[in-house]
Design a protein around this motif. Structure first.
Motif, PDB file in Angstrom:
ATOM      1  N   PRO A 285       0.685  -1.097  -0.048  1.00 26.99           N
ATOM      2  CA  PRO A 285       0.087   0.047   0.014  1.00 26.99           C
ATOM      3  C   PRO A 285       1.053   1.335  -0.160  1.00 26.99           C
ATOM      4  O   PRO A 285       0.278   2.230  -0.605  1.00 26.99           O
ATOM      5  CB  PRO A 285      -0.860  -0.142   1.480  1.00 26.99           C
ATOM      6  CG  PRO A 285      -1.124  -1.587   1.657  1.00 26.99           C
ATOM      7  CD  PRO A 285       0.228  -2.119   1.085  1.00 26.99           C
ATOM      8  N   PHE A 286       2.013   1.333   0.553  1.00 24.30           N
ATOM      9  CA  PHE A 286       2.756   2.477   0.666  1.00 24.30           C
ATOM     10  C   PHE A 286       3.348   2.884  -0.764  1.00 24.30           C
ATOM     11  O   PHE A 286       3.545   3.886  -1.045  1.00 24.30           O
ATOM     12  CB  PHE A 286       3.839   2.339   1.656  1.00 24.30           C
ATOM     13  CG  PHE A 286       3.640   2.417   3.021  1.00 24.30           C
ATOM     14  CD1 PHE A 286       3.422   3.608   3.788  1.00 24.30           C
ATOM     15  CD2 PHE A 286       3.477   1.320   3.842  1.00 24.30           C
ATOM     16  CE1 PHE A 286       3.082   3.681   5.009  1.00 24.30           C
ATOM     17  CE2 PHE A 286       2.974   1.372   5.215  1.00 24.30           C
ATOM     18  CZ  PHE A 286       2.821   2.613   5.966  1.00 24.30           C
ATOM     19  N   ILE A 287       3.808   2.016  -1.476  1.00 27.33           N
ATOM     20  CA  ILE A 287       4.281   2.150  -2.778  1.00 27.33           C
ATOM     21  C   ILE A 287       3.204   2.653  -3.761  1.00 27.33           C
ATOM     22  O   ILE A 287       3.293   3.504  -4.271  1.00 27.33           O
ATOM     23  CB  ILE A 287       4.940   0.939  -3.632  1.00 27.33           C
ATOM     24  CG1 ILE A 287       6.223   0.771  -2.708  1.00 27.33           C
ATOM     25  CG2 ILE A 287       5.169   1.118  -4.992  1.00 27.33           C
ATOM     26  CD1 ILE A 287       6.944  -0.721  -3.093  1.00 27.33           C
ATOM     27  N   VAL A 288       1.932   1.953  -3.684  1.00 26.19           N
ATOM     28  CA  VAL A 288       0.691   2.519  -4.247  1.00 26.19           C
ATOM     29  C   VAL A 288       0.470   4.140  -3.691  1.00 26.19           C
ATOM     30  O   VAL A 288       0.146   4.877  -4.646  1.00 26.19           O
ATOM     31  CB  VAL A 288      -0.366   1.718  -3.938  1.00 26.19           C
ATOM     32  CG1 VAL A 288      -1.950   2.115  -4.756  1.00 26.19           C
ATOM     33  CG2 VAL A 288      -0.198   0.182  -4.517  1.00 26.19           C
ATOM     34  N   LYS A 289       0.500   4.272  -2.525  1.00 29.05           N
ATOM     35  CA  LYS A 289       0.060   5.586  -2.349  1.00 29.05           C
ATOM     36  C   LYS A 289       1.306   6.559  -3.066  1.00 29.05           C
ATOM     37  O   LYS A 289       0.887   7.699  -3.209  1.00 29.05           O
ATOM     38  CB  LYS A 289       0.211   5.652  -0.436  1.00 29.05           C
ATOM     39  CG  LYS A 289      -1.049   5.157   0.002  1.00 29.05           C
ATOM     40  CD  LYS A 289      -0.817   5.319   1.427  1.00 29.05           C
ATOM     41  CE  LYS A 289      -2.009   4.421   2.238  1.00 29.05           C
ATOM     42  NZ  LYS A 289      -2.105   4.347   3.813  1.00 29.05           N
ATOM     43  N   GLU A 290       2.540   6.290  -2.737  1.00 31.75           N
ATOM     44  CA  GLU A 290       3.645   7.264  -3.378  1.00 31.75           C
ATOM     45  C   GLU A 290       3.196   7.286  -5.111  1.00 31.75           C
ATOM     46  O   GLU A 290       3.280   8.572  -5.188  1.00 31.75           O
ATOM     47  CB  GLU A 290       4.998   6.629  -3.386  1.00 31.75           C
ATOM     48  CG  GLU A 290       5.536   6.533  -1.739  1.00 31.75           C
ATOM     49  CD  GLU A 290       5.729   7.831  -1.390  1.00 31.75           C
ATOM     50  OE1 GLU A 290       5.950   8.965  -2.183  1.00 31.75           O
ATOM     51  OE2 GLU A 290       5.962   7.967  -0.143  1.00 31.75           O
TER      52      GLU A 290
END
Length: 423
Positions: A285-290
């Motif tokens: 999820p963090f990479i998607v959010k970035e």
């Protein structure tokens, strides 16, 4: 494992996943807060930040050549092996008996008989199809061979921990890093009718080769408790070009979360564009959010991943966030001719991230990986040419196509998407 050539039934994958789910906690991600950057990729701040965060300073004076597909990759490696005078170090995830093994083993044996000291690390799972007779040929020639992390002597969660690195260093002066495995599906030139892989590897000269050599030593020291050192392994290297680069390692036992941190900080610093071409697109999820935050800043984001994926669970998990990314204006393409194995990300036409890291949880959290970062516009331009070539051989993914999935596909996609941290 991720690069298995065999499609396993979903029910088997499900059982293994559920069995493993409680065992990965010790390997969980370290970074749990969003990353923001008020500095661009081309700034000195970014260069100093990424060098210190990854414990690998960016060094100048390198020459790096992109090699596409097996014929060019293997022939280049063989040419350099033949020039070896003192040492060869080799680390590989998949090495199988067959035509590729028959190409490399006699060359390594010949160099060993000529007095070259050769050290080989192969993963216990990835080398299951490397015949005992082939290993014996290497050892009989005096080549030191280590089998990494035997499953028989590991706890379950440790057995999931593989070395996924693909490294070769000759005389401490010429290095190779990238995605290619030493197995017959990587032969040729990505011919669809032969089911050959489309892949990219890199030949490296210059001071950064010392960092590639250090990456090899990471697991060699772990297994053998032996330090390989001195001028035969780390010679003084004069500048070979103008490229600025760094090589760093990641893995649960060292450099934990380095691979994720590299992507998160690089995407946070993007100001113009992000191009991603990866064999497996199942980010956390963090990479998607970035990526979504980058789109809000007006950054163009394009992603290529294969339509034909050899790991069905990862393929289904990768669909979890595709609708969200498409809604945000991310352009997604599926490579169609053959199996696709590239591991490349390019940011703002100048920053390139290559190596063995897949954009999935196994690479980002569980496996040992090695990555090469390059800050050079001319080098990035060559990778962008290859990206555009691959894009011309890809189909755009649309929201309409996602909507047309049947109910079974939607349910199983959602299920494996929820379990993607365990895949």
């Amino acid at each position: 494992m991720t690069e298995s050539r065999h499609r396993r039934p979903l029910i088997l994958i499900l059982l293994l996943t559920l069995t493993a789910s409680g065992c990965y906690r010790a390997l969980s991600s370290v970074i749990r807060h969003p990353v923001t950057a008020d500095y661009p990729i081309e700034s000195d701040t970014f260069r100093d930040t990424i060098g210190n965060l990854l414990s690998a300073p960016l060094v100048e004076g390198n020459d790096i050549v992109e090699l596409k597909n097996g014929d060019k990759i293997f022939s280049s490696m063989i040419r350099d092996i033949r020039t070896a005078q003192k040492t060869i170090t080799l680390e590989q995830y998949i090495w199988s008996s067959g035509a590729v093994a028959d190409l490399f083993i006699p060359e390594l044996v010949e160099r060993a008989h000529a007095g070259v000291r050769i050290y080989v690390t192969v993963d216990a799972v990835g080398s299951q199809k490397l015949k005992a007779a082939d290993i014996k040929k290497l050892k009989d020639a005096g080549i030191q061979v280590s089998i990494y992390n035997s499953v028989l002597f590991s706890r379950f969660y440790q057995a999931q921990h593989r070395t996924h690195r693909k490294l070769l260093v000759i005389d401490g002066r010429v290095g190779y890093i990238g995605g290619v495995c030493m197995s017959d599906p990587w032969r040729g030139n990505a011919e669809p009718e032969l089911k050959r892989w489309r892949d990219t590897h890199f030949r490296v000269e210059g001071p950064v080769v010392g960092q590639i050599q250090r990456a090899f030593l990471d697991n060699w020291i772990e297994m053998r408790s032996e330090v390989l050192h001195g001028a035969d392994f780390f010679p003084h290297i004069e500048p070979k070009g103008k490229i600025v680069a760094q090589c760093f390692v990641s893995g649960p036992h060292g450099g934990a979360d380095n691979a994720r941190m590299n992507l998160l900080v690089s995407f946070a610093a993007a100001r113009k564009n992000i191009r991603i071409s990866h064999a497996y697109f199942s980010p956390d999820p963090f990479i998607v959010k970035e990526l979504l935050a980058a789109r809000k800043r007006g950054v163009d984001v394009e992603i290529i991943f294969p339509k034909k994926i050899d790991n069905r669970a990862v393929a289904k998990a990768s669909r979890k966030d595709l609708r969200t990314l498409l809604d945000a204006g991310v352009k997604i393409y599926q490579y169609t001719p053959t199996l696709y194995h590239c591991k490349i990300a390019i940011v703002d036409d100048v920053w390139s991230m290559v190596g063995s890291v897949n954009l999935d949880q196994r690479s980002l959290r569980i496996n040992d990986e090695a990555s090469l970062n390059v800050r050079d516009a001319a080098f990035a331009a060559k990778l962008i040419e290859s990206f555009e070539d691959d894009k011309r051989n890809s189909e755009p993914l649309t929201i309409e196509a996602l909507k047309k999935r049947n109910i079974f596909s939607k349910v199983t996609d959602g299920f494996f998407g929820a379990l993607r941290s365990e895949l």
